[in-house]
Design a protein around this motif. Structure first.
Motif, short mmCIF file in Angstrom:
data_model
loop_
_atom_site.label_atom_id
_atom_site.label_comp_id
_atom_site.label_asym_id
_atom_site.label_seq_id
_atom_site.Cartn_x
_atom_site.Cartn_y
_atom_site.Cartn_z
N TYR A 323 0.84 -1.04 0.12
CA TYR A 323 0.04 -0.11 -0.05
C TYR A 323 0.73 1.21 0.04
N LEU A 324 2.25 0.83 0.17
CA LEU A 324 3.10 2.48 -0.02
C LEU A 324 3.57 2.69 -0.99
N ASN A 325 3.19 1.73 -1.99
CA ASN A 325 3.44 1.91 -3.44
C ASN A 325 4.85 2.12 -3.92
N TYR A 326 5.83 1.47 -3.05
CA TYR A 326 7.33 1.28 -3.53
C TYR A 326 7.56 0.47 -4.44
N LYS A 327 8.23 0.53 -5.34
CA LYS A 327 8.74 -0.50 -6.60
C LYS A 327 10.14 -0.71 -6.50
N PRO A 328 10.61 -1.89 -7.04
CA PRO A 328 11.96 -2.12 -7.21
C PRO A 328 12.79 -1.02 -7.70
N GLY A 329 13.94 -0.64 -6.81
CA GLY A 329 14.78 0.38 -7.23
C GLY A 329 14.37 1.44 -6.33
N SER A 330 13.35 1.50 -5.34
CA SER A 330 13.20 2.95 -4.54
C SER A 330 14.21 2.77 -3.64
N PHE A 331 14.65 1.73 -3.05
CA PHE A 331 15.89 1.70 -2.07
C PHE A 331 17.03 0.88 -2.47
N PRO A 332 17.77 1.48 -3.49
CA PRO A 332 18.70 0.52 -4.32
C PRO A 332 19.87 -0.35 -3.28
N ILE A 333 20.02 0.66 -2.23
CA ILE A 333 21.37 -0.19 -1.55
C ILE A 333 20.69 -1.29 -0.66
N ALA A 334 19.57 -1.21 -0.05
CA ALA A 334 18.76 -2.22 0.84
C ALA A 334 18.58 -3.29 -0.36
N GLU A 335 18.03 -3.03 -1.53
CA GLU A 335 17.63 -3.95 -2.48
C GLU A 335 18.93 -5.12 -2.62
N ASN A 336 20.19 -4.10 -2.94
CA ASN A 336 21.37 -4.76 -3.24
C ASN A 336 21.92 -5.87 -2.20
N MET A 337 21.69 -5.22 -0.93
CA MET A 337 21.70 -6.16 0.09
C MET A 337 21.17 -7.61 0.29
N ALA A 338 19.89 -7.20 0.03
CA ALA A 338 19.05 -8.55 0.13
C ALA A 338 19.31 -9.35 -0.95
#
Length: 368
Positions: A323-338
């Protein structure tokens, strides 16, 4: 050689006799909730953290939830949280009706980056919730300075870092009110769910005590709508025993982490964790990063080595927060860590030859 990701055997066997005695005393006491064992542990844990008050809570999520409630944070408020954290941190914000606002981590330490906090502050921001992730203290001196300049509360999530320090001061002692978990796998773990709140503010501690017990000081008289979130006497008794050994166990974790650091420091394709200046880690987890994470994890498993991924999906991309409507790429550092983090075995009793076997297996993989 078989090396599990986690084993409680050596730690539990070393304290088994003390735990059995304590359990028999608990069993025979006919006092199971809000008794002397809880009060004793609360005092001991407060003293350990160098803080005035500890309030035993049923689990870490409820500890975070109650901590926010004591500050009257709710609907319309924003709480800044790391984009790289376990989802309980974020859920606590949702429980009180506030909005989580994500700030990216430092790529080297994995903890929330103080330089990225300030840009997230708005007129609705009420609180910063740093998480001492994987056992390492956040840069609390910088975070507290930001909070002071902007008139914000700080609630530390200390679930993974009991005993870590920043600027010589224990994590869980900086914020207005702070929360921790004693889930069995934590450095200080119960034999079931358990948690606690720490604070130097007597009024906040008093309200936390009220909220954990149906909003009641006196039985059947309820001052506000509270929760059933009490730490029980049995877990408190076990935690009192384990607390005596926590410093020794944290030293052992640091020793094991040092073995990993030394043996993996020259391995191409492996990124090792770094500790921020003036901070320490108690290595709840030893987390490496690699672009070949899936293949490495499979290779280690084929060679009898257990690993885990902490955490494969960052909170902003979880279905619960769509519901917050974030998409892949919204937080690239965290996504890279994941996508790249892999937790290696680290537990009390892990031997040097086992760590050497793990590291040699990683070297063999990386040399192909």
């Amino acid at each position: 050689m078989q090396v599990p990701f986690l084993s409680f055997n050596e730690m539990n066997q070393s304290i088994k006799r003390e735990v059995m005695v304590a359990f028999e005393q608990f069993f025979d006491s006919n006092s199971y909730v809000l008794g002397n064992r809880l009060r004793l542990f609360e005092n001991e844990y407060a003293n350990f953290n160098g803080i005035a008050h500890c309030v035993g809570i049923s689990n870490g999520l409820e500890a975070l939830h109650i901590a926010l409630k004591t500050l009257n944070i709710g609907k319309g408020d924003e709480v800044i949280v790391p984009s790289n954290t376990y989802i309980a941190t974020v859920m606590a914000v949702s429980y009180v009706g506030a909005t989580p606002v994500f700030a990216e981590p430092d790529a080297l330490t994995y903890n929330i980056d103080p330089l990225k906090i300030e840009e997230k502050i708005t007129g609705r921001t009420k609180c910063i919730m740093p998480v001492h992730l994987y056992g390492q203290s956040c840069e609390m001196d910088k975070i507290m300075d930001i909070a002071k300049r902007h008139g914000l509360y700080v609630v530390e999530d200390n679930a993974q870092s009991q005993g870590a320090v920043c600027m010589g001061k224990m994590t869980g002692s900086f914020g207005n009110i702070n929360a921790t978990s004693f889930y069995p796998g934590k450095n200080l773990g119960a034999l079931g769910d358990a948690g606690a709140i720490t604070t130097n503010d007597a009024a906040l501690a008093g309200r936390a005590e009220l909220l954990r017990n149906y909003g009641s000081k006196e039985k059947y008289y309820n001052e506000e709508i509270g929760l059933n979130a009490r730490l029980d006497e049995c877990q408190a008794a076990i935690l009192s025993i384990k607390l005596k050994y926590l410093e020794e166990w944290n030293k052992e974790r640091n020793r094991i982490a040092g073995w990993y650091m030394e043996q993996l420091k020259e391995v191409t394709g492996i990124i090792l964790p770094e500790v921020a200046d003036n901070c320490t880690s108690v290595y709840h987890l030893f987390v490496i990063r690699t672009a070949k994470r899936s293949n490495l994890q499979k290779y280690l498993a084929e060679n009898g080595i257990g690993t885990l991924i902490h955490y494969p999906v960052p909170p902003h991309l979880q279905k619960a927060y769509s519901y917050l409507n974030y998409k892949p790429g919204s937080f690239p550092i965290a996504e890279n860590m994941a996508a790249t983090c892999l937790s290696l075995p680290l537990y009390i009793g892990l031997k040097l030859d086992e760590v050497t076997y793990i590291c040699d297996t990683i070297k063999n993989f990386c040399s192909k």
